[in-house]
Write a protein that holds these residues in place. Structure first.
Motif, PDB file in Angstrom:
ATOM      1  N   HIS A 638       0.664  -1.211   0.081  1.00  0.00           N
ATOM      2  CA  HIS A 638       0.051   0.132   0.198  1.00  0.00           C
ATOM      3  C   HIS A 638       0.792   1.178   0.147  1.00  0.00           C
ATOM      4  N   LYS A 639       1.941   1.500   0.775  1.00  0.00           N
ATOM      5  CA  LYS A 639       2.576   2.562   1.107  1.00  0.00           C
ATOM      6  C   LYS A 639       4.198   2.097   1.267  1.00  0.00           C
ATOM      7  N   VAL A 640       4.869   3.073   0.663  1.00  0.00           N
ATOM      8  CA  VAL A 640       6.181   3.164   0.907  1.00  0.00           C
ATOM      9  C   VAL A 640       6.799   4.388   1.378  1.00  0.00           C
ATOM     10  N   THR A 641       7.644   4.489   2.551  1.00  0.00           N
ATOM     11  CA  THR A 641       8.395   5.861   2.880  1.00  0.00           C
ATOM     12  C   THR A 641       9.906   5.398   2.878  1.00  0.00           C
ATOM     13  N   ALA A 642      10.437   6.046   1.991  1.00  0.00           N
ATOM     14  CA  ALA A 642      11.859   5.875   1.827  1.00  0.00           C
ATOM     15  C   ALA A 642      12.774   6.987   2.859  1.00  0.00           C
ATOM     16  N   GLY A 643      13.837   6.572   3.408  1.00  0.00           N
ATOM     17  CA  GLY A 643      14.848   7.317   3.938  1.00  0.00           C
ATOM     18  C   GLY A 643      16.180   7.212   3.205  1.00  0.00           C
ATOM     19  N   VAL A 644      16.522   8.169   2.476  1.00  0.00           N
ATOM     20  CA  VAL A 644      17.564   8.018   1.647  1.00  0.00           C
ATOM     21  C   VAL A 644      18.878   8.919   2.083  1.00  0.00           C
ATOM     22  N   ALA A 657      12.728  10.327  -8.371  1.00  0.00           N
ATOM     23  CA  ALA A 657      12.147   9.502  -9.348  1.00  0.00           C
ATOM     24  C   ALA A 657      13.166   8.185  -9.284  1.00  0.00           C
ATOM     25  N   GLN A 658      14.182   8.124  -9.082  1.00  0.00           N
ATOM     26  CA  GLN A 658      15.002   6.936  -9.141  1.00  0.00           C
ATOM     27  C   GLN A 658      14.629   6.182  -7.884  1.00  0.00           C
ATOM     28  N   VAL A 659      14.277   6.557  -6.830  1.00  0.00           N
ATOM     29  CA  VAL A 659      13.941   5.501  -5.705  1.00  0.00           C
ATOM     30  C   VAL A 659      12.482   4.971  -6.046  1.00  0.00           C
ATOM     31  N   GLN A 660      11.656   5.866  -6.664  1.00  0.00           N
ATOM     32  CA  GLN A 660      10.332   5.603  -6.905  1.00  0.00           C
ATOM     33  C   GLN A 660      10.650   4.248  -8.104  1.00  0.00           C
ATOM     34  N   GLY A 661      11.308   4.461  -9.028  1.00  0.00           N
ATOM     35  CA  GLY A 661      11.661   3.632 -10.258  1.00  0.00           C
ATOM     36  C   GLY A 661      12.140   2.260  -9.511  1.00  0.00           C
ATOM     37  N   GLY A 662      13.186   2.644  -8.814  1.00  0.00           N
ATOM     38  CA  GLY A 662      13.759   1.116  -8.332  1.00  0.00           C
ATOM     39  C   GLY A 662      12.984   0.520  -7.247  1.00  0.00           C
ATOM     40  N   ALA A 663      12.339   1.157  -6.509  1.00  0.00           N
ATOM     41  CA  ALA A 663      11.128   0.685  -5.877  1.00  0.00           C
ATOM     42  C   ALA A 663      10.100  -0.185  -6.487  1.00  0.00           C
ATOM     43  N   LEU A 664       9.705   0.403  -7.619  1.00  0.00           N
ATOM     44  CA  LEU A 664       8.819  -0.488  -8.445  1.00  0.00           C
ATOM     45  C   LEU A 664       9.300  -1.741  -9.067  1.00  0.00           C
ATOM     46  N   CYS A 670       8.883  -9.446  -7.150  1.00  0.00           N
ATOM     47  CA  CYS A 670       7.996 -10.022  -5.947  1.00  0.00           C
ATOM     48  C   CYS A 670       6.887 -10.596  -6.747  1.00  0.00           C
ATOM     49  N   LEU A 671       6.639 -10.225  -7.857  1.00  0.00           N
ATOM     50  CA  LEU A 671       5.092 -10.630  -8.307  1.00  0.00           C
ATOM     51  C   LEU A 671       5.304 -12.026  -8.867  1.00  0.00           C
ATOM     52  N   THR A 697      -0.749  -0.471 -12.192  1.00  0.00           N
ATOM     53  CA  THR A 697      -1.793  -0.650 -11.131  1.00  0.00           C
ATOM     54  C   THR A 697      -1.221  -1.256 -10.031  1.00  0.00           C
ATOM     55  N   ASP A 698       0.059  -1.645 -10.035  1.00  0.00           N
ATOM     56  CA  ASP A 698       0.775  -2.320  -8.944  1.00  0.00           C
ATOM     57  C   ASP A 698       1.622  -1.360  -8.166  1.00  0.00           C
ATOM     58  N   MET A 699       1.727  -0.107  -8.597  1.00  0.00           N
ATOM     59  CA  MET A 699       2.292   1.156  -8.227  1.00  0.00           C
ATOM     60  C   MET A 699       1.819   1.631  -6.700  1.00  0.00           C
ATOM     61  N   PRO A 700       2.439   1.611  -5.534  1.00  0.00           N
ATOM     62  CA  PRO A 700       1.941   1.858  -4.304  1.00  0.00           C
ATOM     63  C   PRO A 700       2.324   3.412  -4.171  1.00  0.00           C
TER      64      PRO A 700
END
Length: 748
Positions: A638-644, A657-664, A670-671, A697-700
């Motif tokens: 559901h939610k992701v909070t990143a500390g970088v 953008a890089q952290v969001q793309g890397g997280a996705l 996992c899928l 649709t998988d993007m939290p």
């Protein structure tokens, strides 16, 4: 495939892949001044109105003591209207480097950002990585290695413009200042950079310059829109696959079903009869294989003709890998003695009050960039120009020269924007480049003289090899009630990425490929024995975004979390205790993610759980705190909070953008269905219908926060990927009580 002039390239890449930094090592061998003059003149890059002006006016192309990578003339072009075009020495394939590096240079230049443009470079010497002396986009090193380089390029350009203004006005240069593309002098005199560029380019390049105090930065650190955003969002951005030269033809290749197989016979009568087909060529392919290339006046005629081929393959001389058998073999191998990477005393394991025994399985993964592989070659028998999105244009240019029977200086690589890559466009074998050159050479020999664009289909790409290796991990851990680890016996089984490549001698130490074990143990003070096996398997493998951390982070962070659970400790508090005072960047990143997420303070909706993971890769630390649930038997993030913590942030939007793309992409691991499997030597997947990648649709919801720092920047292209899967898995383990031991997650 490598020529003698490449003797330093393996050493450089060895250092890069080993994540080592040696500031005392000089870059690759420099070109003589005359050779560099020819290269810079041919490249068309110069400081000022005309590319050839500096040479024609007699200005030194290489100032004494300065290397090609330090010369502004190859990087900065200023038009009469003041437009500043900055050449980027890396491949832009989504990471935002075509904006971030110009920001660095433009800040020191005091350029008017609204007039700044950017373009990609070539395989010329100036565009090599300044630290290792080879052309490279990889290892999340673009900003880290070129930060000082681009600052100095901007400062040198500014100094030359100021000197030109001082000469024009007959005043001391120390009395002048710059602002937004203008030199300002006594009495309010003003001269735009466009007015001064031609005179400035005739001046000697200063050997040393004074850089700004970071407090003076105007662009660095500011959220900045990407220079290529308008073109990409409007569909006007050109990629390598869009190349269209006059008279250009297109080639597709029929490749063997099993890696390394050769042809018994070819019936190409029906293929030759397809309208638009210009040639049907039997060509050598990567790893000793053979294939058939169809050259036609468009992609669809070429593909139609390929489907009409009748080919009989000889697979008798190559191993036919089967994933199920391979896993069984890996399990047997894990029980055998192997090469040691860490070798702590395992005696306390037998008497440990608490123990964990675990096995982890990770499949082969395809890179699957949205733009499949392609390379356009214009070869006339005497010289060649290549257009493609290359992560290593210098090495690819050398490989192309060898394939075409040319000297390296007879091959020019024009780097094009790429629609992703994740490591697939940085191949030691230069497989798709050599293939394209082999087709161009064979076509010329057959009387077909035209630029030829070789294009891989999505199916070619998924089935075409060079995957993230399949890995098996086994662990036996002994610990006490306080969570203190007494002994950790660990085994990794998986193919080596660099064995058999030019980089083996520097990257494999004591039988262990350094890329396979990165991310193991550190930053935790663990008494670990780590044994490694690297079996030889007939499946080509390569680095994949974040390399070894794709599996080591999952193993380490899920096991650390399990120890915390089994000793009734909060997973955040347990990690912070292990970090102690030795890892302040890990502590800062994790604490930031915790604070911003509300972990431990806010109540989660029913059915949700927190998950935590923190991992360092490419000298940056990323911590994730996630919220996840199980819905209809399926895990949901559901939610992701990143500390970088990546030290100084050049462009906050790029980091986000890089952290969001890397997280996705980490979520994609996992899928269910995110795996490459083989049966009887044949890859079973071929497109996105059976090889799962994450969709919108998988993007939290992902929120990214950075730790403030003025220290030199570290890598950011890849570190956002490794901690996502373990954080997700840890949340699910808290919900179900069962730790997850494999990726992708098993389907319900």
């Amino acid at each position: 495939m490598l020529t003698a002039s490449l003797h330093e390239l393996p050493q450089g890449l060895q250092h890069l892949l080993a994540r080592q930094s040696d500031d005392t090592r000089t870059p690759g061998a420099e070109l003589p001044r005359r050779a560099f003059l020819k290269m810079t003149a041919a490249s068309g890059f110069a400081l000022g109105l005309y590319p050839m002006a500096a040479h024609s006016q007699g200005a030194p192309a290489v100032a004494p003591g300065l290397k090609p990578v330090q010369q502004p003339g190859a990087f900065v072009a200023i038009a009469p209207d003041g437009t500043v075009t900055i050449t980027v020495n890396r491949l832009e394939f989504g990471q935002g480097i075509q904006t971030a590096l110009p920001m660095i240079l433009a800040d020191e230049l005091d350029a008017d950002w609204s007039r700044v443009r950017s373009q990609l470079g070539t395989n010329d010497a100036a565009y090599a990585d300044p630290l290792w002396g080879l052309h490279l986009t990889g290892g999340s090193n673009s900003i880290k290695n070129s930060f000082t380089q681009y600052r100095e390029l901007g400062a040198r350009t500014r100094a030359m413009l100021v000197q030109a203004a001082a000469a024009r006005w007959g005043v001391d240069a120390a009395r002048l200042r710059t602002q937004a593309g203008v030199v300002i002098g006594p009495g309010g005199r003003r001269a735009g950079y466009g007015e001064l560029a031609q005179a400035a380019m005739a001046l000697p390049v200063p050997a040393s310059v004074t850089l700004k105090d970071p407090k003076q930065f105007r662009l660095i650190g500011q959220p900045t829109g990407r220079l290529d955003a308008a073109a990409k969002s409007s569909g006007r951005q050109s990629f390598g696959i869009d190349m269209a030269r006059p008279g250009q033809l297109t080639a597709v290749v029929a490749r063997p079903p099993v890696f390394g197989a050769r042809l018994k016979s070819v019936d190409d009568a029906a293929a030759r009869a397809v309208k638009g087909v210009k040639a049907v060529l039997r060509v050598p392919l990567d790893r000793g294989a053979e294939g058939v290339a169809i050259v036609a006046d468009g992609y669809w005629p070429a593909r139609t003709a390929r489907e009409a081929l009748k080919l009989d393959w000889d697979t008798s001389q190559v191993e036919k890998v089967d994933t199920r058998r391979q896993l069984a073999q890996y399990r047997e191998l894990a029980k055998q003695p192997g090469a040691k990477h860490f070798d702590a005393d395992m005696a306390p394991l037998a008497k440990a009050p608490k123990t964990i025994e675990a096995e982890f399985v990770f499949p082969y993964l395809a890179h699957a960039p949205m733009e499949p592989l392609n390379c356009t070659v214009d070869f006339d028998g005497k010289a060649a120009t290549l257009w493609m999105g290359s992560q290593m244009p210098g090495l690819d240019g050398m490989a192309a020269a060898a394939a075409l029977g040319l000297k390296p200086e007879q091959v020019k690589v024009q780097v094009q924007s790429a629609g992703g890559g994740f490591g697939r466009r940085a191949i030691p074998t230069s497989d798709y480049v050599v293939e394209a050159c082999g087709i161009a050479k064979a076509a010329l020999a057959a009387g077909v003289r035209a630029p030829i664009r070789t294009v891989w289909s999505r199916e070619d790409d998924i089935k075409g090899g060079y995957y993230r290796p399949m890995h098996l991990h086994t662990a036996r851990i002994g610990f006490d009630a306080s969570g203190q680890v007494l002994a950790w016996d660990h085994v990794i089984v998986g193919q080596s990425i660099v064995t058999g490549s030019p980089f083996e001698s520097g990257m494999v130490k004591n039988g262990v490929d350094a890329t396979a074990v990165e991310g193991m143990r550190a930053p935790y003070p663990l008494p670990m024995r780590l044994t490694v096996h690297h079996p030889k398997v007939n499946v080509p493998v390569l680095w994949w975004r974040s390399v070894g951390s794709t599996h080591t982070a999952f193993v380490m962070e899920t096991l650390i979390d399990q120890i915390a659970r089994e000793t009734n400790q909060d997973p955040v508090a347990y990690r912070l205790k292990l970090f102690g005072s030795q890892h302040p960047r890990h502590t800062a990143a994790l604490q930031l993610a915790v604070d911003k997420s509300g972990y431990g303070k806010k109540a989660l909706p029913a059915g949700r759980a927190w998950g935590v993971a923190v991992h360092e890769s490419f000298e940056s630390v990323v911590a994730f705190v996630v919220e996840a649930s199980m819905q209809n038997g399926q895990p949901v993030l559901h939610k992701v909070t990143a500390g970088v913590h990546c030290n100084l942030v050049i462009n906050p939007r790029t980091v986000e953008a890089q952290v969001q793309g890397g997280a996705l992409m980490g979520l994609g691991m996992c899928l269910p269905g995110a795996a490459i499997t083989l049966k009887d030597g044949v890859v079973e997947q071929q497109n996105f219908g059976d090889y799962v990648v994450p969709r919108i649709t998988d993007m939290p919801e992902i929120r990214v926060h950075t730790v403030p720092s003025a220290d030199p920047p570290t890598g950011m292209g890849e570190p956002g990927l490794p901690p996502l899967a373990p954080a997700f898995a840890n949340a699910l383990a808290r919900l179900t009580g069962k730790p997850l031991r494999e990726l992708p997650f098993p389907s319900a």
